[in-house]
Structures are given as C-alpha cells and as structure tokens.
Design a protein around this motif. Structure first.
Motif, PDB file in Angstrom:
ATOM      1  N   LEU A 127      16.988 175.020 112.279  1.00  0.00           N
ATOM      2  CA  LEU A 127      18.333 174.635 111.841  1.00  0.00           C
ATOM      3  C   LEU A 127      19.441 175.486 112.435  1.00  0.00           C
ATOM      4  N   SER A 128      19.196 176.765 112.623  1.00  0.00           N
ATOM      5  CA  SER A 128      20.282 177.689 112.973  1.00  0.00           C
ATOM      6  C   SER A 128      20.111 178.275 114.368  1.00  0.00           C
ATOM      7  N   ARG A 129      21.198 178.264 115.111  1.00  0.00           N
ATOM      8  CA  ARG A 129      21.231 178.865 116.436  1.00  0.00           C
ATOM      9  C   ARG A 129      22.290 179.959 116.462  1.00  0.00           C
ATOM     10  N   GLY A 130      21.970 181.031 117.140  1.00  0.00           N
ATOM     11  CA  GLY A 130      22.948 182.104 117.302  1.00  0.00           C
ATOM     12  C   GLY A 130      23.490 182.599 115.983  1.00  0.00           C
ATOM     13  N   ALA A 131      24.827 182.524 115.852  1.00  0.00           N
ATOM     14  CA  ALA A 131      25.499 183.041 114.658  1.00  0.00           C
ATOM     15  C   ALA A 131      25.712 181.967 113.595  1.00  0.00           C
ATOM     16  N   GLU A 132      25.087 180.804 113.750  1.00  0.00           N
ATOM     17  CA  GLU A 132      25.263 179.745 112.756  1.00  0.00           C
ATOM     18  C   GLU A 132      24.722 180.190 111.395  1.00  0.00           C
ATOM     19  N   LYS A 133      25.414 179.761 110.353  1.00  0.00           N
ATOM     20  CA  LYS A 133      25.031 180.141 108.998  1.00  0.00           C
ATOM     21  C   LYS A 133      23.723 179.479 108.592  1.00  0.00           C
ATOM     22  N   ASP A 134      22.880 180.255 107.940  1.00  0.00           N
ATOM     23  CA  ASP A 134      21.613 179.743 107.418  1.00  0.00           C
ATOM     24  C   ASP A 134      21.882 178.981 106.116  1.00  0.00           C
ATOM     25  N   PRO A 135      21.557 177.676 106.058  1.00  0.00           N
ATOM     26  CA  PRO A 135      21.827 176.915 104.826  1.00  0.00           C
ATOM     27  C   PRO A 135      20.795 177.139 103.731  1.00  0.00           C
ATOM     28  N   ILE A 136      19.686 177.789 104.059  1.00  0.00           N
ATOM     29  CA  ILE A 136      18.632 178.016 103.079  1.00  0.00           C
ATOM     30  C   ILE A 136      18.786 179.418 102.487  1.00  0.00           C
ATOM     31  N   ARG A 137      18.829 179.494 101.185  1.00  0.00           N
ATOM     32  CA  ARG A 137      19.007 180.773 100.506  1.00  0.00           C
ATOM     33  C   ARG A 137      17.698 181.215  99.859  1.00  0.00           C
ATOM     34  N   THR A 138      17.337 182.475 100.092  1.00  0.00           N
ATOM     35  CA  THR A 138      16.167 183.056  99.443  1.00  0.00           C
ATOM     36  C   THR A 138      16.605 183.788  98.180  1.00  0.00           C
ATOM     37  N   VAL A 139      15.980 183.455  97.068  1.00  0.00           N
ATOM     38  CA  VAL A 139      16.271 184.132  95.810  1.00  0.00           C
ATOM     39  C   VAL A 139      15.060 185.008  95.496  1.00  0.00           C
ATOM     40  N   ARG A 140      15.247 186.306  95.644  1.00  0.00           N
ATOM     41  CA  ARG A 140      14.131 187.238  95.519  1.00  0.00           C
ATOM     42  C   ARG A 140      13.428 187.087  94.166  1.00  0.00           C
ATOM     43  N   GLY A 141      12.121 186.928  94.236  1.00  0.00           N
ATOM     44  CA  GLY A 141      11.320 186.808  93.029  1.00  0.00           C
ATOM     45  C   GLY A 141      11.363 185.438  92.377  1.00  0.00           C
ATOM     46  N   ALA A 142      12.150 184.503  92.953  1.00  0.00           N
ATOM     47  CA  ALA A 142      12.278 183.180  92.336  1.00  0.00           C
ATOM     48  C   ALA A 142      11.885 182.049  93.276  1.00  0.00           C
ATOM     49  N   GLY A 143      12.407 182.050  94.501  1.00  0.00           N
ATOM     50  CA  GLY A 143      12.089 180.969  95.425  1.00  0.00           C
ATOM     51  C   GLY A 143      13.207 180.704  96.407  1.00  0.00           C
ATOM     52  N   TYR A 144      13.460 179.415  96.651  1.00  0.00           N
ATOM     53  CA  TYR A 144      14.432 179.021  97.662  1.00  0.00           C
ATOM     54  C   TYR A 144      15.381 177.954  97.118  1.00  0.00           C
ATOM     55  N   SER A 145      16.570 177.906  97.725  1.00  0.00           N
ATOM     56  CA  SER A 145      17.521 176.845  97.384  1.00  0.00           C
ATOM     57  C   SER A 145      18.345 176.509  98.607  1.00  0.00           C
ATOM     58  N   PHE A 146      18.959 175.323  98.569  1.00  0.00           N
ATOM     59  CA  PHE A 146      19.942 174.978  99.595  1.00  0.00           C
ATOM     60  C   PHE A 146      21.274 175.559  99.146  1.00  0.00           C
ATOM     61  N   ASP A 147      21.900 176.353  99.988  1.00  0.00           N
ATOM     62  CA  ASP A 147      23.130 177.061  99.639  1.00  0.00           C
ATOM     63  C   ASP A 147      24.250 176.064  99.315  1.00  0.00           C
ATOM     64  N   GLU A 148      24.675 176.047  98.053  1.00  0.00           N
ATOM     65  CA  GLU A 148      25.706 175.086  97.625  1.00  0.00           C
ATOM     66  C   GLU A 148      27.064 175.363  98.246  1.00  0.00           C
ATOM     67  N   THR A 149      27.250 176.562  98.821  1.00  0.00           N
ATOM     68  CA  THR A 149      28.524 176.889  99.477  1.00  0.00           C
ATOM     69  C   THR A 149      28.504 176.539 100.965  1.00  0.00           C
ATOM     70  N   PHE A 150      27.374 176.068 101.472  1.00  0.00           N
ATOM     71  CA  PHE A 150      27.251 175.780 102.897  1.00  0.00           C
ATOM     72  C   PHE A 150      28.251 174.706 103.312  1.00  0.00           C
ATOM     73  N   GLY A 151      29.023 174.998 104.337  1.00  0.00           N
ATOM     74  CA  GLY A 151      29.989 174.048 104.867  1.00  0.00           C
ATOM     75  C   GLY A 151      31.285 173.967 104.111  1.00  0.00           C
ATOM     76  N   LYS A 152      31.415 174.749 103.032  1.00  0.00           N
ATOM     77  CA  LYS A 152      32.649 174.741 102.242  1.00  0.00           C
ATOM     78  C   LYS A 152      33.551 175.896 102.667  1.00  0.00           C
ATOM     79  N   THR A 153      34.820 175.651 102.675  1.00  0.00           N
ATOM     80  CA  THR A 153      35.781 176.683 103.009  1.00  0.00           C
ATOM     81  C   THR A 153      36.379 177.254 101.742  1.00  0.00           C
ATOM     82  N   CYS A 154      36.683 178.526 101.776  1.00  0.00           N
ATOM     83  CA  CYS A 154      37.237 179.199 100.579  1.00  0.00           C
ATOM     84  C   CYS A 154      38.662 178.759 100.338  1.00  0.00           C
TER      85      CYS A 154
END
Length: 254
Positions: free
Chosen positions: A227-254
C-alpha cells in the motif's frame, strides 16, 4: 464453532455512499443454533440487518410479513423443508426474484442440481468457509439489489473496488493477493475499529482455518508494503497488545 455474541453494528461510512445506502436485510433459516448464531454474527459484522428463525413454518410466517433482501436457507428444516420453502417463494410474485442461498450437508451433484432447479440462486455445502459465504452474499446482493451493497470503499487516496477486485492508491494499481485484499476490505469496512488477530482469523480466513495468529502479522506486513511507497502514510494502525485497525484519520485534513 465458537460462541459469539451478535451485534447490531452497521457498516461504517468508509464506503462511498455508505451513509445514505440502507442496510440490506437478510433472513437466516437454520435449525442448528450454533451455526445460525455464527452466520448472524458475521453478517451483522458486515453491516447487514439479520433476522433468524429455526423452523420452516416460522420462516413462512416471517416471509409473509416482511420480504427481506436475501434468504440463507437450510435444506433440512423442521416444519417445512427448505426445498419446499424455496419452491413456494418462486411461485409467488412478490418473492419470485428474492435471492436464495441454500445450505446443505448434501454434496452429491444430483442434489445440487435439484436445489438449483427449484429456484435457489446459490448452493453451499456444509462445512463451508464463512468468508466465502460472505462473498457469495455480497455478489448476489450486488446483482439483485445493487443499492444495498457498497461496491467501492474509499478513504483519502485509497480505493478498493469489490466488484472488480482492484485496489488503487494515488492513481496507481496496488497489486494484492486474495488474502491481503480481504484483509484490507475487512479493515476498511469499519475504520477505527480495532480487530484482534483472532477476530481477523475468524473473519478473513474462516473459523475452520488451522493457522497460527502470527500469520496475521505476516499478511499485514505484506499489505503495508504493497500500500505505501516512500513517505506515504500507512493506513493500517497497530494497537499494541490488541490488534490492528484501519486508521480513521487516514486521508483527512486537520
């Protein structure tokens, strides 16, 4: 089969148009309580609304009251057989086009032909792969009720096309294996929700898969690399001790 509590979660709005598309309603007619519960759990996790009955005569009453978007129908039922229910559905104008998936322990070719000849749209032999059954449900709904199934999931510059089994990011094709595709699809359906490795094994590989939970880490690693090349943001988030999620902030601007 493991006991699983059913939930009333609805599909997240990662899919294009998912916020306005009504959830499909599925009737599960299965007299094996553990299997019925398992099906309801997985269907509700996909965002569908599920009704369950365990007898053929109960199914007849339910179908006369409300016509669902799809029926998962066991062949052998107390009261009225699944075969007879399917025949009656096809004889009535209101339910003639209702998608029906038949479940059965009968694997002989002659029995499959019989089930399909009386009007079943698909035929699944027990024991079956839950992810495969979910894919068959979505495929039937796409043909019969395309308004009830989101065909494309998108977030930021990432897009997953369910119908054509293609993934794009920033205008380029992302080449994924079948397992990585299903894994990404499952995570994108509920952005922000954390799935344990055991839950991902159940949903992506199927409850009957005899593989180690560390296999999930291997496939997540492959997915991230694709999914990710170079400096592209990783959309998959690792939650230590729990598992994985798709980052709900991915592609959103502040």
């Amino acid at each position: 089969m493991s006991d699983a509590q059913t939930t009333n979660e609805t599909r997240g709005n990662a899919g294009r148009g998912a916020a306005s598309a009504p959830a499909a309603r599925i009737l599960v007619v299965e007299d094996e309580a553990a299997l019925s519960l398992l099906l309801a759990y997985n269907l509700e996790a996909e965002g569908f609304i599920v009704d369950r009955v365990e007898r053929g005569d109960e199914a007849e009453v339910r179908l006369s009251e409300t016509v669902p978007d799809l029926v998962i129908l066991d062949w052998m039922l107390p009261g009225v057989s699944g075969l007879e229910i399917c025949r009656r559905l096809r004889a009535r104008e209101a339910t003639r086009g209702l998608p029906v998936i038949m479940l059965t322990a009968r694997g002989e070719e002659s029995e499959r032909v019989r089930g399909l000849s009386i009007g079943a749209d698909d035929y699944v032999v027990k024991p079956f792969s839950v992810p495969e059954l979910m894919a068959r449900v979505r495929a039937l709904l796409r043909r019969a009720r395309p308004d009830r199934v989101t065909g494309v999931l998108s977030a930021g510059d990432l897009e997953l096309d369910r119908q054509n089994w293609r993934v794009h990011r920033a205008g380029r094709d992302v080449h994924l294996g079948p397992t990585e595709f299903r894994l990404l699809e499952h995570l994108m359906e509920k952005p922000g929700r954390v799935f344990s490795r055991a839950q991902l094994l159940d949903s992506v590989w199927g409850l009957s898969a005899e593989i180690d939970e560390r296999t999930v880490d291997v496939h997540v690693g492959r997915l991230r690399k694709a999914l990710s090349r170079g400096a592209e943001k990783d959309p998959i988030r690792t939650v230590r001790g729990a598992g994985y999620s798709f980052d709900e902030t991915f592609g959103k601007t502040c």
